[in-house]
Write an enzyme that holds these catalytic residues in place. Structure first.
Site, PDB file in Angstrom:
ATOM      1  N   HIS A  43       0.425   5.615  -4.093  1.00  0.00           N
ATOM      2  CA  HIS A  43       0.508   4.070  -3.210  1.00  0.00           C
ATOM      3  C   HIS A  43       0.818   4.768  -2.003  1.00  0.00           C
ATOM      4  CE1 HIS A  43       1.503  -0.011  -3.539  1.00  0.00           C
ATOM      5  NE2 HIS A  43       2.325   0.136  -2.604  1.00  0.00           N
ATOM      6  N   THR A  44      -0.151   4.646  -1.229  1.00  0.00           N
ATOM      7  CA  THR A  44       0.033   5.318   0.227  1.00  0.00           C
ATOM      8  C   THR A  44      -0.108   4.081   1.384  1.00  0.00           C
ATOM      9  OG1 THR A  44      -2.210   5.856   0.287  1.00  0.00           O
ATOM     10  CG2 THR A  44      -0.629   7.811  -0.045  1.00  0.00           C
ATOM     11  N   ARG A  45       0.822   3.979   2.025  1.00  0.00           N
ATOM     12  CA  ARG A  45       0.938   3.270   3.123  1.00  0.00           C
ATOM     13  C   ARG A  45       0.705   3.864   4.374  1.00  0.00           C
ATOM     14  NH1 ARG A  45       5.307  -1.415   1.421  1.00  0.00           N
ATOM     15  NH2 ARG A  45       4.193  -2.367  -0.216  1.00  0.00           N
ATOM     16  N   GLU A  60       1.459  -8.191 -11.296  1.00  0.00           N
ATOM     17  CA  GLU A  60       0.605  -7.330 -12.382  1.00  0.00           C
ATOM     18  C   GLU A  60       0.786  -8.011 -13.988  1.00  0.00           C
ATOM     19  OE1 GLU A  60       2.527  -6.197  -9.878  1.00  0.00           O
ATOM     20  OE2 GLU A  60       1.295  -4.823  -8.597  1.00  0.00           O
TER      21      GLU A  60
END
Ligand SMILES: *[C@@H]1O[C@H](CO)[C@@H](O)[C@H](O)[C@H]1NC(C)=O
Length: 129
Positions: A106-108, A79
């Site tokens: 920030h899902t996984r 980033e």
């Protein structure tokens, strides 16, 4: 969050469930980003997950050589390597109430890792995730 629609150049906001913490966020003073609340390498120029910023199409078009490298960046520097080509910390536009609300996660597809979450409140604001 639809607030990203009002991005003039590059906007930023907190991200939930990232970096082994409940959230990470840009620290904002007087409407400007002055640092980063993160459990890991806060010294990165832009210590932010890729889910935590938006770039206006105008900025992309006027920086045709800017690249978001898929490989070749140091860990966690993807980033920063990208954003430093197109903006500065000073000109970032904080969204989500001066970066005090988590509207993005920030899902996984795996169990949430909070291994980096501080045992005591370290942030200056209390944020629901
Ligand atoms: C963000 O902070 C600035 C400066 O303190 C203030 O003028 C502005 O109203 C704040 N914005 C929101 C959405 O809280």
């Amino acid at each position: 969050s639809l607030q990203m629609r009002t991005t003039h150049k590059v906007s930023v906001w907190p991200v939930g469930l990232v970096g082994g913490r409940r959230y990470e966020r840009p620290l904002v003073e007087n409407g400007k980003v002055v640092g980063w609340y993160t459990g890991w390498r806060a010294d990165r120029p832009f210590a932010i997950d890729m889910a935590g910023f938006a770039v206006s199409l105008q900025v992309i078009l006027s920086n045709p050589k800017a690249v978001f490298k898929r490989r070749g960046s140091q860990p966690g520097m993807q980033e920063s390597d990208f954003l430093k080509q197109i903006t500065t910390v000073e000109e970032l536009e904080p969204k989500a109430n001066n970066c005090t609300k988590v509207l993005v996660w920030h899902t996984r597809t795996e169990k949430v890792d909070l291994g980096n979450e501080p045992k005591y409140q370290l942030d200056t604001v209390k944020i629901e995730v």
